[in-house]
Enzyme design. Structure first.
Site, PDB file in Angstrom:
ATOM      1  N   SER A   1       0.814  -1.217   0.000  1.00 14.40           N
ATOM      2  CA  SER A   1       0.000   0.000   0.000  1.00 14.40           C
ATOM      3  C   SER A   1       0.848   1.268   0.000  1.00 14.40           C
ATOM      4  O   SER A   1       0.354   2.340  -0.363  1.00 14.40           O
ATOM      5  CB  SER A   1      -0.943   0.001   1.199  1.00 14.40           C
ATOM      6  OG  SER A   1      -0.211   0.011   2.399  1.00 14.40           O
TER       7      SER A   1
ATOM      8  N   ARG B   1      -3.011  -3.820   6.079  1.00 18.23           N
ATOM      9  CA  ARG B   1      -3.352  -2.948   7.203  1.00 18.23           C
ATOM     10  C   ARG B   1      -3.735  -1.545   6.725  1.00 18.23           C
ATOM     11  O   ARG B   1      -4.692  -0.963   7.193  1.00 18.23           O
ATOM     12  CB  ARG B   1      -2.172  -2.890   8.182  1.00 18.23           C
ATOM     13  CG  ARG B   1      -2.384  -2.019   9.376  1.00 18.23           C
ATOM     14  CD  ARG B   1      -3.348  -2.527  10.399  1.00 18.23           C
ATOM     15  NE  ARG B   1      -3.088  -3.885  10.814  1.00 18.23           N
ATOM     16  CZ  ARG B   1      -3.957  -4.597  11.507  1.00 18.23           C
ATOM     17  NH1 ARG B   1      -5.114  -4.091  11.861  1.00 18.23           N
ATOM     18  NH2 ARG B   1      -3.685  -5.822  11.858  1.00 18.23           N
ATOM     19  N   CYS B   2      -3.043  -1.002   5.730  1.00 14.81           N
ATOM     20  CA  CYS B   2      -3.352   0.350   5.259  1.00 14.81           C
ATOM     21  C   CYS B   2      -4.705   0.364   4.559  1.00 14.81           C
ATOM     22  O   CYS B   2      -5.511   1.252   4.753  1.00 14.81           O
ATOM     23  CB  CYS B   2      -2.255   0.850   4.329  1.00 14.81           C
ATOM     24  SG  CYS B   2      -2.456   2.577   3.860  1.00 14.81           S
ATOM     25  N   GLY B   3      -4.981  -0.619   3.726  1.00 11.05           N
ATOM     26  CA  GLY B   3      -6.265  -0.689   3.040  1.00 11.05           C
ATOM     27  C   GLY B   3      -7.404  -0.843   4.012  1.00 11.05           C
ATOM     28  O   GLY B   3      -8.481  -0.270   3.841  1.00 11.05           O
TER      29      GLY B   3
END
Length: 176
Positions: A20, A150-152
Site C-alpha cells: 500500500s 493494514r493500510c487498506g
C-alpha cells in the site's frame, strides 16, 4: 533553507514499505516492499549526494538529539503523542507538516514551525481514544483473507487517507 550535497539527513521511522505504500509515496516502488522505510530513503538520499543516519525506533519524548546530529527537523508525524513530544527532543528548529485524516480533508495540510509561542503539549492536547474499527469481525476477515493489508483496512475503516501529492507539497513547503 537550501539543502546541499554532503549535508546530513537523519531518518527516523519503524515502518516497512508495504504494497500500500506505493500508492501513498512518490519515493517508493513495488520492488522496495518489505524494506525498512528508513533504509530505502537513506539509499535514495545517498544516491543524490547526501549523508544519511538511520534511527529505527519509535519517536517519543525520550528521543533526544545529540550535539553532532542535524539541528533542524523536517517531520510529518501521524499521531498526537509524537507531536506532543516535538519540543522536548532538542532541535533548534522544527517544521512539522500535518496532513488531513479522512476522505473529506485528505488534501489538507497544516505547517507548524517550532519552537512556538505555545508548548506542543498545549497545541496537541490529549484526546480520548478514537473508536477503532480494525477489531471488528468484517475487517479482521478481510485482513486475514489477504483482501486488504493494514493500510487498506484503515482506509475502509474511515481513518487516514494517503495522497502522495499532499505529502510532496508539504515536504517542499517545509524545506523552504
Amino acid at each position: 533553507m537550501v539543502l546541499r550535497a554532503g549535508a546530513e539527513a537523519a531518518l527516523q521511522d519503524v515502518d516497512e514499505i508495504t504494497e500500500s505504500t506505493e500508492s501513498t509515496s512518490i519515493l517508493t516502488e513495488a520492488a522496495m516492499t518489505g524494506t525498512k522505510k528508513t533504509r530505502a530513503m537513506a539509499a535514495w538520499a545517498e544516491r543524490r549526494g547526501f549523508r544519511a543516519a538511520i534511527q529505527e525506533r519509535l519517536f517519543a519524548a525520550d528521543f533526544k538529539r545529540q550535539p553532532q546530529e542535524p539541528a533542524i527537523a523536517l517531520c510529518g508525524l501521524d499521531n498526537a503523542v509524537g507531536r506532543r513530544a516535538l519540543d522536548q527532543i532538542g532541535f533548534d528548529m522544527i517544521v512539522e507538516a500535518g496532513l488531513g485524516r479522512g476522505y473529506r480533508d485528505f488534501r489538507t495540510m497544516r505547517l507548524h514551525t517550532l519552537p512556538g509561542a505555545r508548548p506542543t503539549a498545549e497545541m496537541w492536547k490529549r484526546v480520548a481514544q478514537a473508536e477503532t474499527f480494525e477489531d471488528r469481525p468484517a475487517y479482521e476477515r478481510l485482513l486475514a483473507d489477504g483482501v486488504l493489508d493494514r493500510c487498506g483496512m484503515t482506509l475502509l475503516a474511515g481513518k487516514a487517507v494517503g495522497a502522495p501529492f499532499v505529502g510532496a507539497v508539504a515536504g517542499a513547503l517545509g524545506a523552504l
